[in-house]
Design a protein around this motif. Structure first.
Motif, short mmCIF file in Angstrom:
data_model
loop_
_atom_site.label_atom_id
_atom_site.label_comp_id
_atom_site.label_asym_id
_atom_site.label_seq_id
_atom_site.Cartn_x
_atom_site.Cartn_y
_atom_site.Cartn_z
N ALA A 185 -22.01 18.80 35.21
CA ALA A 185 -22.97 18.91 34.12
C ALA A 185 -24.33 18.34 34.50
O ALA A 185 -25.37 18.96 34.24
N ASP A 186 -24.32 17.17 35.09
CA ASP A 186 -25.57 16.44 35.31
C ASP A 186 -26.28 16.81 36.61
O ASP A 186 -27.47 17.13 36.61
N VAL A 187 -25.56 16.76 37.71
CA VAL A 187 -26.20 17.02 39.00
C VAL A 187 -26.55 18.50 39.13
O VAL A 187 -27.69 18.86 39.43
N ARG A 188 -25.57 19.37 38.89
CA ARG A 188 -25.85 20.80 39.02
C ARG A 188 -26.90 21.26 38.01
O ARG A 188 -27.78 22.07 38.34
N GLY A 189 -26.82 20.77 36.79
CA GLY A 189 -27.78 21.19 35.77
C GLY A 189 -29.19 20.75 36.10
O GLY A 189 -30.14 21.53 35.99
N ALA A 190 -29.35 19.49 36.50
CA ALA A 190 -30.67 18.98 36.84
C ALA A 190 -31.26 19.73 38.02
O ALA A 190 -32.43 20.13 38.02
N ARG A 191 -30.45 19.94 39.06
CA ARG A 191 -30.94 20.65 40.23
C ARG A 191 -31.39 22.06 39.88
O ARG A 191 -32.39 22.57 40.42
N ALA A 192 -30.67 22.72 38.98
CA ALA A 192 -31.04 24.08 38.59
C ALA A 192 -32.40 24.12 37.92
O ALA A 192 -33.06 25.16 37.90
N ALA A 193 -32.81 22.97 37.35
CA ALA A 193 -34.13 22.88 36.72
C ALA A 193 -35.16 22.29 37.67
O ALA A 193 -36.29 22.00 37.25
N GLY A 194 -34.81 22.10 38.93
CA GLY A 194 -35.75 21.57 39.91
C GLY A 194 -35.93 20.07 39.86
O GLY A 194 -36.92 19.54 40.37
N ILE A 195 -34.97 19.36 39.26
CA ILE A 195 -35.05 17.91 39.07
C ILE A 195 -34.09 17.21 40.02
O ILE A 195 -32.92 17.63 40.15
N GLU A 196 -34.53 16.16 40.66
CA GLU A 196 -33.64 15.37 41.51
C GLU A 196 -32.61 14.67 40.64
O GLU A 196 -32.94 14.15 39.57
N ALA A 197 -31.36 14.64 41.12
CA ALA A 197 -30.28 14.05 40.33
C ALA A 197 -29.63 12.90 41.08
O ALA A 197 -29.44 12.96 42.29
N VAL A 198 -29.26 11.88 40.31
CA VAL A 198 -28.51 10.74 40.82
C VAL A 198 -27.22 10.64 40.02
O VAL A 198 -27.23 10.75 38.78
N LEU A 199 -26.11 10.45 40.71
CA LEU A 199 -24.81 10.36 40.06
C LEU A 199 -24.45 8.90 39.82
O LEU A 199 -24.42 8.11 40.76
N LEU A 200 -24.18 8.54 38.57
CA LEU A 200 -23.69 7.20 38.26
C LEU A 200 -22.19 7.20 38.47
O LEU A 200 -21.44 7.79 37.68
N ASP A 201 -21.74 6.55 39.52
CA ASP A 201 -20.35 6.57 39.95
C ASP A 201 -19.83 5.13 39.97
O ASP A 201 -19.68 4.52 41.03
N ARG A 202 -19.58 4.59 38.78
CA ARG A 202 -19.22 3.18 38.68
C ARG A 202 -17.92 2.85 39.38
O ARG A 202 -17.74 1.75 39.89
N ALA A 203 -16.98 3.78 39.40
CA ALA A 203 -15.66 3.51 39.98
C ALA A 203 -15.53 4.00 41.42
O ALA A 203 -14.45 3.88 42.01
N GLY A 204 -16.59 4.55 42.01
CA GLY A 204 -16.53 5.01 43.39
C GLY A 204 -15.59 6.17 43.61
O GLY A 204 -14.91 6.23 44.64
#
Length: 228
Positions: A185-204
């Motif tokens: 939802a977040d990374v693919r969606g942001a990239r599709a809009a030309g926005i750099e995405a960072v994944l919050l991965d608290r549990a690794g």
């Protein structure tokens, strides 16, 4: 130079109220502890992070896929009793929003991010109550804009949702970063809009992700200072 930060709400700024969830389950004779549900949460999110499951989770008729996954990872079998508890929790969520627990780091982290000169927008797949929720839990004054997918009629990963946020903020995609906890939802969606995405991965749980990962909002602020 980045000047705008988009943030997901659920899993980033707010979490489910596991105390309330456990209370409703116990009221229907289901043994459940808030700590066990919270521990199961990241595993459920990781399992949910698939296109077909995310589509089902967004469909009211499909039921609460995410919460069913949490129970499964907590070792709680689905039953008529869990279904009855979910009916009550859904009624509460529809009126007030069940994602009402604010992690301790959030207010201070938002203050730090704003202090870095970033404008902050919440971009959330939600049910029409997220703005009122943020007022209730005290987060609304800490961000500049709150966009709720139910109100907008479009949701992540559709790039139109991000493009709408860019327009409302008067922001440019190349100067914007989005942070969220779901890759699809977040990374693919942001990239599709030309926005750099960072994944919050608290549990690794995303060691092979092809994007920057952070384990906290504090780490996000550090990353932005290094890469902004």
């Amino acid at each position: 130079m980045k000047d705008t930060l988009f943030l997901d709400a659920g899993g980033v700024l707010v979490n489910p109220n596991w105390v309330r969830v456990a209370e409703r389950l116990r009221a229907h004779g289901v043994a459940a502890e808030p700590e066990a549900l919270a521990s199961a949460d990241p595993l459920a999110r990781r399992e949910l992070d698939q296109p077909e499951l995310l589509r089902a989770a967004g469909d009211r008729a499909a039921g609460w896929v995410y919460f069913e996954l949490v129970l499964a990872h907590a070792g709680i079998p689905l039953s008529e009793r869990t279904a009855a508890a979910f009916v009550e929790l859904r009624e509460y969520h529809d009126r007030h929003n069940l994602w009402e627990s604010v992690p301790d780091e959030v207010p201070g982290a938002l203050g730090r991010l704003r202090g870095m000169g970033l404008r902050l927008a919440v971009v959330s797949n939600a049910n029409g109550t997220v703005r009122a929720l943020f007022e209730r839990v005290g987060l609304r004054p800490l961000v500049d804009l709150v966009l709720d997918s139910r109100e907008e009629g479009v949701e992540k990963p559709d790039p139109r949702f991000f493009e709408r946020a860019l327009s409302r903020m008067g922001a440019r995609p190349e100067r914007t970063v989005h942070v969220g906890d779901l890759y699809e939802a977040d990374v693919r969606g942001a990239r599709a809009a030309g926005i750099e995405a960072v994944l919050l991965d608290r549990a690794g749980l995303y060691p092979d992700a092809d994007c920057p990962r952070v384990d906290s909002l504090r780490a996000l602020a550090d990353w932005l200072q290094q890469h902004g």
